[in-house]
Design a protein around this motif. Structure first.
Motif, PDB file in Angstrom:
ATOM      1  N   ALA A 359      -9.335  17.940  20.582  1.00 31.85           N
ATOM      2  CA  ALA A 359      -9.200  16.472  20.525  1.00 31.85           C
ATOM      3  C   ALA A 359     -10.032  15.637  21.490  1.00 31.85           C
ATOM      4  O   ALA A 359     -10.018  16.068  22.764  1.00 31.85           O
ATOM      5  CB  ALA A 359      -7.662  15.835  20.640  1.00 31.85           C
ATOM      6  N   THR A 360     -10.810  14.516  20.794  1.00 32.00           N
ATOM      7  CA  THR A 360     -11.514  13.801  21.703  1.00 32.00           C
ATOM      8  C   THR A 360     -11.131  12.359  22.113  1.00 32.00           C
ATOM      9  O   THR A 360     -11.540  11.769  22.774  1.00 32.00           O
ATOM     10  CB  THR A 360     -13.044  13.411  21.020  1.00 32.00           C
ATOM     11  N   GLN A 361      -9.845  11.869  21.286  1.00 35.97           N
ATOM     12  CA  GLN A 361      -9.555  10.778  21.371  1.00 35.97           C
ATOM     13  C   GLN A 361      -7.995  10.664  20.970  1.00 35.97           C
ATOM     14  O   GLN A 361      -7.401  11.449  20.294  1.00 35.97           O
ATOM     15  CB  GLN A 361     -10.347   9.542  20.697  1.00 35.97           C
ATOM     16  N   ALA A 365      -5.563  14.004  22.727  1.00 29.05           N
ATOM     17  CA  ALA A 365      -6.582  13.766  23.827  1.00 29.05           C
ATOM     18  C   ALA A 365      -5.892  13.601  25.208  1.00 29.05           C
ATOM     19  O   ALA A 365      -6.217  14.069  26.294  1.00 29.05           O
ATOM     20  CB  ALA A 365      -7.588  12.883  23.768  1.00 29.05           C
ATOM     21  N   GLN A 366      -4.881  12.488  25.069  1.00 26.18           N
ATOM     22  CA  GLN A 366      -4.339  12.229  26.255  1.00 26.18           C
ATOM     23  C   GLN A 366      -3.185  13.277  26.715  1.00 26.18           C
ATOM     24  O   GLN A 366      -3.310  13.652  27.899  1.00 26.18           O
ATOM     25  CB  GLN A 366      -3.373  10.944  26.169  1.00 26.18           C
ATOM     26  N   THR A 367      -2.581  13.929  25.841  1.00 28.31           N
ATOM     27  CA  THR A 367      -1.525  14.913  25.987  1.00 28.31           C
ATOM     28  C   THR A 367      -2.493  15.978  26.823  1.00 28.31           C
ATOM     29  O   THR A 367      -2.013  16.821  27.673  1.00 28.31           O
ATOM     30  CB  THR A 367      -0.989  15.347  24.724  1.00 28.31           C
ATOM     31  N   TRP A 368      -3.702  16.374  26.257  1.00 30.09           N
ATOM     32  CA  TRP A 368      -4.380  17.333  26.714  1.00 30.09           C
ATOM     33  C   TRP A 368      -4.573  17.241  28.511  1.00 30.09           C
ATOM     34  O   TRP A 368      -4.626  18.382  29.102  1.00 30.09           O
ATOM     35  CB  TRP A 368      -5.885  17.620  26.101  1.00 30.09           C
ATOM     36  N   LYS A 369      -4.710  16.022  28.804  1.00 26.49           N
ATOM     37  CA  LYS A 369      -5.184  15.844  30.251  1.00 26.49           C
ATOM     38  C   LYS A 369      -3.711  16.008  31.258  1.00 26.49           C
ATOM     39  O   LYS A 369      -3.950  16.302  32.292  1.00 26.49           O
ATOM     40  CB  LYS A 369      -5.589  14.302  30.405  1.00 26.49           C
ATOM     41  N   LEU A 370      -2.729  16.103  30.531  1.00 28.99           N
ATOM     42  CA  LEU A 370      -1.336  16.460  31.208  1.00 28.99           C
ATOM     43  C   LEU A 370      -1.074  17.887  31.400  1.00 28.99           C
ATOM     44  O   LEU A 370      -0.118  18.010  32.117  1.00 28.99           O
ATOM     45  CB  LEU A 370      -0.190  15.638  30.204  1.00 28.99           C
ATOM     46  N   PHE A 371      -1.789  18.737  30.815  1.00 31.93           N
ATOM     47  CA  PHE A 371      -1.691  20.071  31.136  1.00 31.93           C
ATOM     48  C   PHE A 371      -1.990  20.308  32.777  1.00 31.93           C
ATOM     49  O   PHE A 371      -3.101  19.751  33.178  1.00 31.93           O
ATOM     50  CB  PHE A 371      -2.475  21.100  30.154  1.00 31.93           C
ATOM     51  N   ASN A 372      -1.566  21.394  33.120  1.00 28.76           N
ATOM     52  CA  ASN A 372      -2.137  21.901  34.353  1.00 28.76           C
ATOM     53  C   ASN A 372      -3.240  22.690  34.392  1.00 28.76           C
ATOM     54  O   ASN A 372      -3.089  23.781  34.138  1.00 28.76           O
ATOM     55  CB  ASN A 372      -0.919  22.679  35.084  1.00 28.76           C
ATOM     56  N   HIS A 373      -4.336  22.112  34.519  1.00 27.34           N
ATOM     57  CA  HIS A 373      -5.504  22.892  34.163  1.00 27.34           C
ATOM     58  C   HIS A 373      -6.071  23.582  35.728  1.00 27.34           C
ATOM     59  O   HIS A 373      -6.872  24.291  35.553  1.00 27.34           O
ATOM     60  CB  HIS A 373      -6.608  21.828  33.902  1.00 27.34           C
TER      61      HIS A 373
END
Length: 527
Positions: A359-361, A365-373
């Motif tokens: 997802a790019t937006q 995309a917001q949820t992807w940033k919440l994962f522990n990378h």
């Protein structure tokens, strides 16, 4: 010959096999079919027509044998001068790969353990076999109606997989794309990227994604006694209590201006204490001969009665109906959840993870940033069972398909979990077949009959019934229960707090009296 060889090498390298493309080769020598048998793969449909004479032609067609090898078999002959041709028989022999009888050939199936869709069991010879499960039943039906056997394998990475930016293809999808298996099945979601490397059947099951978290915990009841009213209401009650007490002082002073004696108990302390006693439904120990006082007390009693009735009803309702933490019901609740210490979980190498990664937006995309990378093992997990365990043992929110998560929850205790109210991302499950596989059309026909007969629904209900006994053990009749210390802990907190305040007041009062006494003693000493 070299032209044919280079042509089919390009077909192989670029994965161009397709059941909708039929290669027709007209030659004069029959040796070409022997050469083609060594380079053809399943998915390339080839007919070779050898010209025996100007009017007579011999026709052979490629078929996949029971040993899964490509060979050419006699389809018939054609004479341009003959008008009586058995075209129906010829067509049947030409398209024998599309028959509903696979002749007992063995197909290799890629699968993963993922209850309730697939349970893999190890046989005595060490090979894997199919146990219970919805997709396991699908394979059995396909095998029975199309007359083939199967061998089950699992990917080394244990994932569902798909194409990666570097060109590699992982998981079960990778095994099918590399032709290591004929098809794969275990609740595999149809996606655009996966369809670029495999040929999917029509979807046989549709479901959506959900969020699974632990059941919201009950809020602390330590100050439940104050919960019936808002802070503003408590402030107004305190102000009214103080105002009534203070209003009695000047009134009493004015009424006693011409009196020789004033009752000793008509002090601000006594007024305040007795007004408070009335508020908490205790007896007012003050008696007054003045009608103004009596009217004030009567209307104060009515005020207190109103407050008391409302407070008692709200307090009982608060104690009987527990208050819980705010549940996690949608993707928009995840940022607040992560702020409260929750970890977002998803099964790695699945379409669930790719959906957020690509997802790019928007919300994905917001949820992807919440994962522990930073520590991916915290967020990207290996299986649904492990994810459901983390939800209970740690503060986790698991993004997972509905059906599998509910089955696991029933096994581990359904009431221990909370399923989000909002579902999202409709998923279509299909069977990825290797490119050009003729059996895909046969699979589609059988899957259509399975859905028309509602067999998927039946198999789901059967699996639910197997674990229904354990779920029923959790169900019990709810009824009135006695209040426990949890309900009344506020009272046991208030009492020691009161004694603590009283102790501090005692110390302050003792020190002030001691200082006053010392000061009086110094004044009495003669100079």
């Amino acid at each position: 010959m070299e032209i044919f060889h280079s042509l089919y090498i390009q077909v192989t390298v670029n994965n161009l096999e397709s059941p909708s493309v039929w290669w027709l080769i007209l030659v004069k020598e029959e040796t070409v079919k022997t050469h083609l048998e060594g380079i053809l793969r399943e998915g390339s449909q080839v007919t070779v027509i050898t010209m025996k004479s100007d009017t007579h032609y011999r026709i052979v067609s490629s078929v996949v044998g029971a040993d899964n090898k490509i060979s050419f078999q006699e389809a018939g002959s054609w004479n341009s001068q003959s008008q009586s041709q058995h075209q129906s028989d010829l067509q049947k022999r030409l398209f024998r790969n599309a028959d509903n009888d696979f002749g007992g050939r063995q197909l290799t199936v890629a699968a993963n353990n993922d209850y309730p869709f697939m349970v893999l069991e190890e046989k005595e010879n060490g090979e894997l076999g199919l146990g219970p499960g919805i997709d396991a039943n699908v394979v059995r039906v396909l095998s029975e109606y199309l007359n083939f056997t199967y061998r089950v394998v699992t990917p080394d990475d244990g994932g569902w997989g798909g194409p990666l930016p570097n060109g590699t293809v992982t998981g079960m999808i990778g095994m099918v794309a590399r032709r290591e298996t004929h098809f794969a099945i275990t609740d595999i979601t149809i996606t655009g990227s996966r369809e670029e490397v495999t040929d999917f059947t029509a979807p046989y099951y549709i479901e959506s994604m959900t969020l699974v978290s632990r059941r919201p915990r009950e809020k602390n009841r330590a100050f439940a006694a104050f919960s019936p009213f808002t802070p503003l209401v408590w402030l107004c009650i305190a102000v009214c209590t103080l105002a009534v007490s203070l209003s009695l002082v000047p009134e009493t002073w004015i009424l006693n201006m011409h009196s020789e004696t004033v009752p000793k108990n008509y002090t601000i302390n006594n007024f305040l204490f007795n007004v408070f006693r009335s508020l908490v439904q205790q007896e007012n120990q003050l008696s007054s001969p003045y009608w103004s006082h009596k009217f004030i007390f009567v209307f104060w009693y009515l005020f207190c009665l109103n407050i008391s009735v409302v407070y008692s009803g709200m307090l009982i309702a608060t104690l009987v109906t527990p208050s819980f933490e705010k549940p996690i019901d949608s993707l928009t609740d995840l940022p607040a959840a992560t702020d409260n210490g929750f970890t977002i979980l998803v099964t790695d190498e699945t379409s669930d993870a790719y959906m957020f990664k690509e997802a790019t937006q928007g919300i994905y995309a917001q949820t992807w940033k919440l994962f522990n990378h930073e520590d991916k093992s915290k967020s990207f997990i290996s299986s649904a069972t492990y994810g459901m365990d983390l939800v209970l043992n740690e503060k986790g929110v698991y993004i997972v398909a509905q059906l599998a998560s509910k089955f696991i929850a029933m096994r581990k205790g359904f009431r221990r979990y909370h399923f989000a109210r909002d579902n999202f991302a409709i998923q279509y499950y299909g069977i990825p077949c290797m490119r050009g596989a003729m059996f895909r059309s046969q699979f589609d026909k059988i899957l259509l009959r399975i859905n028309e007969g509602a067999l998927i629904t039946k198999w789901i209900n059967d699996e639910f019934q197997k674990i229904a006994t354990n779920a029923e053990a959790e169900v019990h009749e709810a009824g009135p229960q006695a209040f426990t210390l949890i309900h009344l802990q506020a009272a046991f907190y208030i009492l020691p707090i009161g004694y603590l305040i009283a102790g501090l007041a005692f110390c302050v009062e003792f020190i002030l009296k001691w200082l006053w006494k010392s000061d009086q003693s110094e004044k009495k000493i003669p100079k």
